[in-house]
Scaffold this motif. Structure first.
Motif, PDB file in Angstrom:
ATOM      1  N   ASP A 141      57.317  43.538  38.647  1.00 36.50           N
ATOM      2  CA  ASP A 141      57.853  42.980  40.127  1.00 36.50           C
ATOM      3  C   ASP A 141      58.959  43.579  40.691  1.00 36.50           C
ATOM      4  O   ASP A 141      60.019  43.700  39.564  1.00 36.50           O
ATOM      5  CB  ASP A 141      58.137  41.363  39.875  1.00 36.50           C
ATOM      6  CG  ASP A 141      58.309  40.654  41.113  1.00 36.50           C
ATOM      7  OD1 ASP A 141      57.739  41.068  42.268  1.00 36.50           O
ATOM      8  OD2 ASP A 141      59.236  39.886  41.289  1.00 36.50           O
ATOM      9  N   SER A 142      59.125  44.225  41.570  1.00 40.95           N
ATOM     10  CA  SER A 142      60.360  44.773  42.355  1.00 40.95           C
ATOM     11  C   SER A 142      60.810  45.830  41.458  1.00 40.95           C
ATOM     12  O   SER A 142      62.090  45.764  41.283  1.00 40.95           O
ATOM     13  CB  SER A 142      61.167  43.545  42.779  1.00 40.95           C
ATOM     14  OG  SER A 142      60.519  42.624  43.642  1.00 40.95           O
ATOM     15  N   LEU A 143      60.049  46.793  41.007  1.00 39.86           N
ATOM     16  CA  LEU A 143      60.433  47.925  40.286  1.00 39.86           C
ATOM     17  C   LEU A 143      61.453  48.909  40.805  1.00 39.86           C
ATOM     18  O   LEU A 143      61.126  49.108  42.061  1.00 39.86           O
ATOM     19  CB  LEU A 143      59.600  48.264  39.224  1.00 39.86           C
ATOM     20  CG  LEU A 143      58.884  47.673  38.340  1.00 39.86           C
ATOM     21  CD1 LEU A 143      57.886  48.262  37.648  1.00 39.86           C
ATOM     22  CD2 LEU A 143      59.806  47.064  37.318  1.00 39.86           C
ATOM     23  N   PRO A 144      62.594  49.445  40.418  1.00 34.12           N
ATOM     24  CA  PRO A 144      63.414  50.400  41.432  1.00 34.12           C
ATOM     25  C   PRO A 144      62.491  51.724  41.226  1.00 34.12           C
ATOM     26  O   PRO A 144      61.624  51.895  40.313  1.00 34.12           O
ATOM     27  CB  PRO A 144      64.486  50.246  40.388  1.00 34.12           C
ATOM     28  CG  PRO A 144      64.372  50.102  38.981  1.00 34.12           C
ATOM     29  CD  PRO A 144      63.332  49.003  39.150  1.00 34.12           C
ATOM     30  N   GLU A 145      62.739  52.521  42.149  1.00 34.19           N
ATOM     31  CA  GLU A 145      62.289  53.691  42.206  1.00 34.19           C
ATOM     32  C   GLU A 145      62.889  54.915  41.373  1.00 34.19           C
ATOM     33  O   GLU A 145      64.070  54.569  41.096  1.00 34.19           O
ATOM     34  CB  GLU A 145      61.955  54.248  43.885  1.00 34.19           C
ATOM     35  CG  GLU A 145      61.079  53.473  44.646  1.00 34.19           C
ATOM     36  CD  GLU A 145      59.873  53.409  43.909  1.00 34.19           C
ATOM     37  OE1 GLU A 145      59.423  54.515  43.784  1.00 34.19           O
ATOM     38  OE2 GLU A 145      58.810  52.339  44.279  1.00 34.19           O
ATOM     39  N   ILE A 146      62.050  55.879  41.069  1.00 34.67           N
ATOM     40  CA  ILE A 146      62.999  56.827  40.542  1.00 34.67           C
ATOM     41  C   ILE A 146      62.906  58.236  41.114  1.00 34.67           C
ATOM     42  O   ILE A 146      62.199  58.409  42.104  1.00 34.67           O
ATOM     43  CB  ILE A 146      62.308  57.177  39.087  1.00 34.67           C
ATOM     44  CG1 ILE A 146      60.894  57.787  39.126  1.00 34.67           C
ATOM     45  CG2 ILE A 146      62.448  55.801  38.179  1.00 34.67           C
ATOM     46  CD1 ILE A 146      60.280  57.941  37.787  1.00 34.67           C
ATOM     47  N   ARG A 197      60.693  53.145  35.283  1.00 33.57           N
ATOM     48  CA  ARG A 197      61.070  52.223  36.045  1.00 33.57           C
ATOM     49  C   ARG A 197      61.469  50.391  35.604  1.00 33.57           C
ATOM     50  O   ARG A 197      62.183  49.839  36.004  1.00 33.57           O
ATOM     51  CB  ARG A 197      60.005  51.913  37.136  1.00 33.57           C
ATOM     52  CG  ARG A 197      59.991  53.169  37.866  1.00 33.57           C
ATOM     53  CD  ARG A 197      58.665  53.170  38.954  1.00 33.57           C
ATOM     54  NE  ARG A 197      58.814  52.118  39.993  1.00 33.57           N
ATOM     55  CZ  ARG A 197      57.796  51.476  40.591  1.00 33.57           C
ATOM     56  NH1 ARG A 197      56.659  51.689  40.331  1.00 33.57           N
ATOM     57  NH2 ARG A 197      58.180  50.660  41.636  1.00 33.57           N
ATOM     58  N   ILE A 198      60.586  50.401  34.609  1.00 33.70           N
ATOM     59  CA  ILE A 198      60.863  49.221  33.497  1.00 33.70           C
ATOM     60  C   ILE A 198      62.067  48.975  33.039  1.00 33.70           C
ATOM     61  O   ILE A 198      62.791  47.916  33.271  1.00 33.70           O
ATOM     62  CB  ILE A 198      59.703  48.792  32.881  1.00 33.70           C
ATOM     63  CG1 ILE A 198      58.398  48.539  33.664  1.00 33.70           C
ATOM     64  CG2 ILE A 198      60.179  47.331  31.956  1.00 33.70           C
ATOM     65  CD1 ILE A 198      57.028  48.588  32.821  1.00 33.70           C
ATOM     66  N   LEU A 199      62.349  50.121  32.318  1.00 32.49           N
ATOM     67  CA  LEU A 199      63.695  50.339  31.757  1.00 32.49           C
ATOM     68  C   LEU A 199      64.995  49.977  32.814  1.00 32.49           C
ATOM     69  O   LEU A 199      66.010  49.173  32.321  1.00 32.49           O
ATOM     70  CB  LEU A 199      63.895  51.500  30.720  1.00 32.49           C
ATOM     71  CG  LEU A 199      62.979  51.396  29.527  1.00 32.49           C
ATOM     72  CD1 LEU A 199      62.940  52.663  29.029  1.00 32.49           C
ATOM     73  CD2 LEU A 199      63.567  50.504  28.481  1.00 32.49           C
ATOM     74  N   LYS A 200      64.853  50.580  33.690  1.00 29.87           N
ATOM     75  CA  LYS A 200      65.700  50.606  34.754  1.00 29.87           C
ATOM     76  C   LYS A 200      66.117  49.016  35.318  1.00 29.87           C
ATOM     77  O   LYS A 200      67.243  48.829  35.743  1.00 29.87           O
ATOM     78  CB  LYS A 200      65.524  51.457  35.887  1.00 29.87           C
ATOM     79  CG  LYS A 200      65.994  53.092  35.533  1.00 29.87           C
ATOM     80  CD  LYS A 200      65.911  53.810  36.919  1.00 29.87           C
ATOM     81  CE  LYS A 200      66.791  55.109  36.666  1.00 29.87           C
ATOM     82  NZ  LYS A 200      66.959  55.659  38.021  1.00 29.87           N
ATOM     83  N   LYS A 201      64.763  48.597  35.642  1.00 26.55           N
ATOM     84  CA  LYS A 201      64.925  47.078  36.153  1.00 26.55           C
ATOM     85  C   LYS A 201      65.510  46.216  35.059  1.00 26.55           C
ATOM     86  O   LYS A 201      66.527  45.465  35.150  1.00 26.55           O
ATOM     87  CB  LYS A 201      63.551  46.549  36.168  1.00 26.55           C
ATOM     88  CG  LYS A 201      63.437  45.098  36.446  1.00 26.55           C
ATOM     89  CD  LYS A 201      63.755  44.809  38.153  1.00 26.55           C
ATOM     90  CE  LYS A 201      63.517  43.371  38.388  1.00 26.55           C
ATOM     91  NZ  LYS A 201      61.942  43.058  38.547  1.00 26.55           N
ATOM     92  N   LEU A 202      65.310  46.382  33.611  1.00 31.19           N
ATOM     93  CA  LEU A 202      65.786  45.597  32.744  1.00 31.19           C
ATOM     94  C   LEU A 202      67.428  45.919  32.547  1.00 31.19           C
ATOM     95  O   LEU A 202      68.410  45.068  32.324  1.00 31.19           O
ATOM     96  CB  LEU A 202      65.305  45.709  31.298  1.00 31.19           C
ATOM     97  CG  LEU A 202      63.924  45.513  31.250  1.00 31.19           C
ATOM     98  CD1 LEU A 202      63.198  45.830  29.752  1.00 31.19           C
ATOM     99  CD2 LEU A 202      63.558  43.946  31.250  1.00 31.19           C
TER     100      LEU A 202
END
Length: 208
Positions: A35-40, A198-203
């Motif tokens: 949900d709402s993952l940041p772009e790279i 993207r998931i790692l950045k979200k975390l």
């Protein structure tokens, strides 16, 4: 006499029985992986394309051991996600023990990579050689996550073989529950390490 059980030998059935653990099937339990993952950026994508190419080149000459997985695949992802910078700290080969209540048993092992923020365990990463199934790594990672000294907070995990990635979330408040993300792989034509980053950045954003 206390029985010491290596963490790599435990299975989900054992953890479910000893810790009253259950897997959540609700999408609301673990929205952080989709949900709402940041772009790279395009530059990050180019870097990840090189990481994928480097790994696939290594895969042509097996075996690929854990240290190679950490160096070639895991380290670049953690760097791009910001886990090498403040406020995070990294610990490697962190020893853990979990005593089983009412049982003369201790689960013992060493976490490959642990991301910490002010002593709060945020992300437990278990890396395996490329030929290893993530199904075998998931119980080991959850065992480590159960040792989190702050059970009132969620803890996230990631298991990887270099080729495949899967994320885990564990909550231990009223009851012990976990959920798994989809599996992402470098074997597809599309570079799914983009989604992993993207998931790692979200975390890193929600936990910093």
């Amino acid at each position: 006499m206390v029985q010491v059980i290596p963490a790599q030998n435990v299975g989900l059935a054992y953890l479910e029985e000893r810790f009253a653990l259950r897997q959540s099937q609700s999408e609301d339990f673990f929205p952080e992986w989709f949900d709402s993952l940041p772009e790279i950026t395009d530059l990050e994508k180019q870097y990840l394309d090189r990481v994928k190419a480097n790994f696939l080149r290594l895969a042509k000459r097996p075996p690929i051991l854990e240290n190679a997985v950490k160096m070639v695949v895991l380290s670049p992802l953690l760097d791009l996600a910001g886990f090498y910078r403040e406020p995070f700290l990294l610990a490697t080969e962190e020893s853990i023990e979990i005593a089983i209540e009412d049982k003369d048993e201790i689960v013992r092992g060493r976490i490959d990579v642990l991301v910490i923020q002010e002593q709060l365990w945020l992300l437990v990463i278990e890396s395996k050689r490329a030929s290893f199934s993530l199904l075998e790594a998931i119980p080991q990672a959850i065992a480590y996550m159960l040792a989190n000294p702050h059970p009132d907070k969620p803890v996230f995990g990631c298991v990887t073989s270099g080729e495949d990635f899967q994320f885990i979330k564990l909550l231990q408040q009223d009851k012990s529950e976990y959920a798994l993300s989809d599996k992402f792989t470098l074997s597809k034509r599309e570079n799914e390490s983009y989604q992993v980053l993207r998931i790692l950045k979200k975390l890193s954003q929600i936990l910093s």
